[in-house]
Enzyme design. Structure first.
Site, PDB file in Angstrom:
ATOM      1  N   GLY A 158       0.978  -1.257  -0.006  1.00 42.64           N
ATOM      2  CA  GLY A 158      -0.227  -0.278   0.201  1.00 42.64           C
ATOM      3  C   GLY A 158       0.751   1.756   0.117  1.00 42.64           C
ATOM      4  N   TYR A 159       1.293   1.644  -1.356  1.00 43.52           N
ATOM      5  CA  TYR A 159       2.574   3.190  -1.117  1.00 43.52           C
ATOM      6  C   TYR A 159       1.296   3.888  -1.647  1.00 43.52           C
ATOM      7  CZ  TYR A 159       6.676   0.723  -0.241  1.00 43.52           C
ATOM      8  OH  TYR A 159       7.780   0.280   0.537  1.00 43.52           O
ATOM      9  N   GLU A 168      13.089  -2.437  -5.732  1.00 47.84           N
ATOM     10  CA  GLU A 168      11.641  -2.663  -6.682  1.00 47.84           C
ATOM     11  C   GLU A 168      11.678  -2.151  -8.328  1.00 47.84           C
ATOM     12  OE1 GLU A 168       8.173  -0.549  -6.719  1.00 47.84           O
ATOM     13  OE2 GLU A 168       6.709  -0.996  -7.348  1.00 47.84           O
TER      14      GLU A 168
END
Lengths: 375, 398
Positions: free
Chosen positions: B138-139, B255
């Site tokens: 949840g960014y 990422e």
């Protein structure tokens, strides 16, 4: 093999960098150009460079060289690209000595290579004839008689041809026969040299051969057998020249980034503007790609890789494209000052255009890359 | 183990090969058709496509190879870098599918290993390796995309718990996930980067709801996730209060290098072969001369980028800092992938436009749509160029 330099190669690069920065900065090219000296290079500088062994780096030890390989020579070439140093390194050392080493017999190698390594003998390959790179399409013809050979034809875009002591000239017996390579004295009867000044201020000429005599012992690699070694030598030269071009690309880029930080407009350095930042960052990425292509391809020469031709075409195509872009962007980002002859950045674009075209441009190599990959 | 001798590695390779041969189920030795469905994702309500998918995961977990690079105390395999490479190569050789696909392994794990406390590492990492919990991230928020640090979802300190309110977006598979790792605002007064914390939230907690987002590809891998007065235990804070941005940056870099495809061992079909299959040859050359040069250009760009990644990793081994180069990897790899898919559409002609059920002819068009997100997710291409400008080139900011 790891895509990094070993300690010796790194040392060679560092010493070449220091020497050239001190003795052959871009300012030296400007002086040479303004002197209108048809030699197109500085003999005193060349003798210093040969004293440092630059001409013998890739020549085997048994023929008077250092046997240091092409990855080593590539480092010196890269540094000459940074300073735009004009010298016979590309013509005599990178292309001609390589071709002699690949195609020559023991006697020819022993007679020619040590003298090239010393810097005393300058050899240029006279191969191109049409207005674009067609390396195996010679119209130059030779006749064979009991007295020997006689060569007739015109060669253009002969690098450093005005100062060469010897030419390696390609010719065919007839349109169907294979390519033959002759070593001919530049002073031989029937050899005529015409200067064709180019935009990079180097010495490139057209050479006319009119019934020039040669002996069987002057043939490199046998009659009709010149194409294979010539293609391989050209592939090696394409990679070596790409190393020089990489040096020019990085230098033009570094200068441009420095300029973006220094030039003030609207009360700020122009480097704050995203319109310039993103173009600069994108070029950074492509330069990283180019650095990798060059080191991989240099290593491919030294390991005698079967993929040499693919590496050569990929590298020459990509480097030519990116060098064109970086030198164009450099002038655009310098703005008006980039258009002036006083500013050095223009020299990079001028040398780039000639180097892009030499040994096949990006279009030629893009096409060849596809062919080599079976499509 | 990093000093393992060549003989040790040789033995390890032989043993690994034999073990995989003996333990990789016969029924899985064929290409995956539907990655999303056939792979095991883990979770409290696990779904296995076939009994052999379960068998394969169980065997790999027992061996510690579900997550071979984590320490054994957390259920990992404790393998050295060299051994991991051997395992990857041997799995690729046999065409083994990954035993599990999990954001817990690829995203949360590295953050916990670096920033978590011992209790958190013991609990969560062991759950992840055992495939017991499905994690999502949840960014992003509706108002915080490229400006991620502008996020507004708040976690208010209520003494014995945090009270979370707000909305996240682009949460991958939030409708299937059991837990979410979240960036939340814990100090609304502080400058925006200094008021953010990293919080772990149970998706089953009261007040959490999700809604899938349908994408232009027709798929819904992402959700919106809503938090309405959700109570979160204080022990679920990772790292220090208000220092979540450090973890966020660490994970974003991580990422990016993943999206950049660094270390991907899979073999790709060369684009030239796809081109020959689709367009055909005419006298040894691709029948369409324009496409021929476009394909050649793409292949050259792709190969030069691959070599650049290799070179930069080689330099890193010799001690040179990678730094912000992950932004270059992310930027270049995603742009290449988009270009490749557009080229495949051009090569594919009319048939490439088909929008049938996936795996019945509609795959390429859907995949092409999906690639548009490559240069948006994980920081847009423009954000990567900003990072290169600032952190590598040292160009001035405003």
């Amino acid at each position: 093999m790891a895509l990094v330099l070993n300690e010796e190669q790194q040392m060679l690069k560092t010493s070449a960098k220091e020497f050239l920065a001190e003795n052959a900065p871009v300012e030296a090219l400007r002086k040479l150009r303004d002197s209108k000296d048809p030699k197109g290079y500085d003999p005193a500088l060349w003798s210093q460079m040969t004293e440092l062994g630059f001409a013998g780096i890739a020549i085997p030890e048994e023929y008077g060289g250092m046997g240091f390989g092409y990855t080593g020579l590539g480092q010196v070439l890269e540094e000459t690209g940074r300073t735009l140093t004009a010298s016979p390194l590309i013509s005599s050392v990178l292309l001609s000595a390589t071709l002699i080493n690949l195609a020559g017999n023991e006697h020819q190698k022993a007679a020619l290579l040590p003298a090239i390594a010393d810097g005393n003998l300058l050899v240029s390959v006279a191969n191109e004839e049409s207005n674009a790179h067609k390396p195996l399409a010679a119209e130059t013809r030779f006749r064979k008689s009991s007295k020997g050979y006689s060569i007739t034809g015109t060669k253009k875009f002969v690098l450093e041809g005005g100062t060469a002591n010897k030419f390696i000239v390609s010719a065919k017996k007839n349109s169907k026969s294979g390519l033959t390579l002759f070593v001919v004295d530049a002073g031989a009867k029937g050899v005529k040299i015409d200067q064709t000044p180019m935009m990079d201020s180097r010495n490139i000429v057209t050479v006319t051969f009119k019934s020039v005599k040669a002996a069987a012992t002057d043939i490199l690699g046998g009659e009709g057998k010149g194409a294979a070694p010539l293609e391989k030598a050209l592939d090696i030269a394409r990679i070596g020249l790409s190393a020089e071009m990489l040096g020019s690309m990085m230098e033009a880029y570094d200068r441009t980034i420095a300029y973006l930080k220094e030039r003030q407009q609207f009360g700020v350095p122009i480097g704050v503007f995203q319109g310039l930042q993103h173009r600069a960052a994108d070029m950074y990425c492509e330069i990283e790609n180019c650095k990798s292509l060059v080191i991989k391809s240099l290593q491919a020469i030294d390991s005698d890789s079967k993929g040499l031709a693919v590496y050569a075409s990929m590298t020459k195509a990509k480097i030519s494209q990116e060098l064109k872009r970086v030198t164009n962007e450099a002038i655009q980002m310098y703005g008006g000052i980039g258009m002036t002859d006083d500013e050095e950045i223009g020299f990079f674009m001028k040398r780039a255009r000639v180097a892009q075209r030499t040994f096949g441009d990006s279009n030629y190599h893009l096409d060849r890359f596809a062919t080599l990959n079976g499509f | 183990m990093d000093t393992a001798t060549a003989t040790d590695l040789k033995t390890f390779r032989a043993e690994t090969r034999a073990w995989l041969e003996a333990n990789y189920p016969e029924s899985l030795r064929k290409p995956v058709k539907n990655q999303e469905k056939e792979v095991y994702w883990g979770g409290r309500n696990p779904y296995f496509h076939t009994p052999d998918t379960k068998l394969w995961f169980d065997r790999m977990y027992e061996k510690g190879w579900a997550v071979p690079h984590w320490p054994t105390e957390y259920g990992g395999g404790g393998l050295s870098k060299q051994e991991q490479k051997v395992l990857r190569e041997e799995m690729a050789r046999l065409g083994c599918r990954p035993p599990i696909f999990s954001f817990g392994i690829s995203m949360l794990g590295p953050a916990l290993l670096k920033f978590g406390n011992e209790h958190q590492k013991m609990k969560y990492l062991n759950e992840i390796t055992a495939g017991k919990v499905w994690w999502c991230q949840g960014y992003s928020e509706p108002g915080a995309g490229s400006d991620l640090a502008g996020l507004q979802t708040s976690a208010e300190d209520m003494g014995d718990h945090y009270l979370v309110n707000g909305q996240k977006v682009w949460t991958s598979y939030a409708d299937s996930a059991d837990m979410i790792f979240c960036l939340v605002r814990t100090d609304p007064e502080a400058p925006k980067h200094s008021g953010i914390s990293f919080l772990l939230i149970d998706m089953e907690a009261e007040g959490v709801s999700t809604r899938p987002i349908k994408l232009i590809s027709g798929k819904s891998p992402f959700c919106e996730t809503f938090f309405d007065n959700v109570k979160v235990p204080k022990e679920n804070l990772v790292g220090k209060l208000n220092q979540g941005w450090t973890i966020a940056k660490f994970l974003l870099t991580h990422e990016r290098s993943m999206i950049g495809g660094v270390g991907d061992a899979r073999k790709e079909v060369p684009l030239s072969q796809i081109a020959i299959k689709e367009v055909g040859l005419d006298d040894g050359k691709l029948a369409d001369p324009v496409l021929r040069l476009k394909v050649a250009q793409w292949m050259m760009d792709g190969m030069s980028f691959k070599l650049a990644v290799e070179r930069i990793l080689d330099e890193a081994k010799k001690g040179q800092q990678m730094g912000a180069k992950s932004s270059y990897f992310k930027y270049y790899a995603t742009e290449l992938n988009k270009d490749k898919h557009e080229l495949m559409m051009e090569l594919g002609g009319y048939d490439a436009l088909k929008w049938g059920e996936e795996y019945e002819g509609g795959k390429l068009a859907r995949d092409m749509c999906r690639t548009k997100a490559n240069s948006i997710e994980g920081g847009t291409s423009e954000v990567q160029l900003n990072i290169i400008s600032k952190r590598i080139l040292g160009l001035p900011g405003k």
